[in-house]
Structures are given as C-alpha cells and as structure tokens.
Scaffold this motif. Structure first.
Motif, mmCIF file in Angstrom:
data_model
loop_
_atom_site.group_PDB
_atom_site.id
_atom_site.type_symbol
_atom_site.label_atom_id
_atom_site.label_comp_id
_atom_site.label_asym_id
_atom_site.label_seq_id
_atom_site.Cartn_x
_atom_site.Cartn_y
_atom_site.Cartn_z
ATOM 1 N N GLU A 9 0.822 -1.197 0.000
ATOM 2 C CA GLU A 9 0.000 0.000 0.000
ATOM 3 C C GLU A 9 0.860 1.252 0.000
ATOM 4 O OE1 GLU A 9 -3.202 1.123 2.896
ATOM 5 O OE2 GLU A 9 -3.612 -1.013 2.638
ATOM 6 N N ALA A 10 2.015 1.190 0.644
ATOM 7 C CA ALA A 10 2.894 2.351 0.765
ATOM 8 C C ALA A 10 3.541 2.724 -0.567
ATOM 9 C CB ALA A 10 3.968 2.082 1.808
ATOM 10 N N GLN A 11 3.447 1.889 -1.575
ATOM 11 C CA GLN A 11 4.107 2.146 -2.843
ATOM 12 C C GLN A 11 3.187 2.847 -3.835
ATOM 13 O OE1 GLN A 11 5.497 -1.730 -3.951
ATOM 14 N NE2 GLN A 11 7.141 -1.700 -2.461
ATOM 15 N N ARG A 12 2.293 3.683 -3.347
ATOM 16 C CA ARG A 12 1.320 4.311 -4.235
ATOM 17 C C ARG A 12 1.776 5.642 -4.801
ATOM 18 N NH1 ARG A 12 -0.163 4.001 0.787
ATOM 19 N NH2 ARG A 12 -0.646 5.835 1.993
ATOM 20 N N GLY A 13 2.893 6.183 -4.363
ATOM 21 C CA GLY A 13 3.404 7.437 -4.919
ATOM 22 C C GLY A 13 3.156 8.616 -3.996
ATOM 23 N N LEU A 14 3.813 9.693 -4.307
ATOM 24 C CA LEU A 14 3.761 10.893 -3.477
ATOM 25 C C LEU A 14 2.991 11.993 -4.192
ATOM 26 C CD1 LEU A 14 7.528 10.854 -2.421
ATOM 27 C CD2 LEU A 14 5.594 9.916 -1.154
ATOM 28 N N ASP A 15 1.852 12.425 -3.622
ATOM 29 C CA ASP A 15 1.061 13.487 -4.251
ATOM 30 C C ASP A 15 1.651 14.869 -3.979
ATOM 31 O OD1 ASP A 15 -0.854 11.326 -4.000
ATOM 32 O OD2 ASP A 15 -1.658 12.324 -2.246
#
Length: 106
Positions: A9-15
C-alpha cells in the motif's frame, strides 16, 4: 490496533512531493538500465535500496499526514528533497561512466 499499512500500500506514490517523486522515478529508471562493473552494481543496488526505504516509508507517511493539514505548504521540503535525490543520481551517473577513473586520475 493495527501495525500500519502493508508495504504494498505504501508504494502508491507521493502526491505532495511531486519533484521528489519525479527525481526518484528518474533514479529508478537509470538504475534499471545500468549494467556497469560488479562493484558499481552493488553500490547502485545499495543506493536504490536506501532511496526505496526513504520513499516508501517516511516520505509516504509524511505525504499522507500532510493531507490532514491543508494549510501546510510542502513545496520547500519537496524542492530540497528532490535536490538531494538528484545529487545522488548525478553522482552515481558520473561514477558509472566508463571514463570516470581516468577523469579523476587527471
């Protein structure tokens, strides 16, 4: 209580850290196509592992927490973090060039 989100889940990217995310993705692309000498491959893998850790855990958590505080401007931090990733990437690119050693020796 929950132990936190799973790593996937933590690998979803940085907004909020758009420039940092871009620098991180460029570093990933470069390291993905790098062949290089064995010792330099080990260095590349170590740097990638460290950047993955910073990106996936602390940066992702900070990114997610900033969503709770819309009055905080993440742009200055994003700029600084992107510069750090870019400097590491530039350095790795330089030391993995085939003419790096002769260039340093002169």
């Amino acid at each position: 209580g929950s132990a936190g989100p799973p790593l996937r889940e933590a690998q979803r990217g940085l907004d909020f850290f758009i420039h940092t995310e871009l620098a991180y993705q460029q570093f990933n692309e470069y390291t993905g196509r790098f062949a290089g000498e064995r010792a330099l491959r080990s260095l590349r893998e170590a740097l990638l592992r460290d950047l993955d850790f910073i990106h996936d855990l602390p940066m992702q958590t900070l990114n997610d927490r900033l969503k709770l505080y819309p009055f905080v401007d993440p742009a200055p931090l994003d700029t600084q973090l992107a510069e750090i990733v870019e400097v590491v990437s530039d350095w790795l690119t330089w030391v993995t060039k085939s003419d790096w050693l002769p260039e340093v020796a002169h």
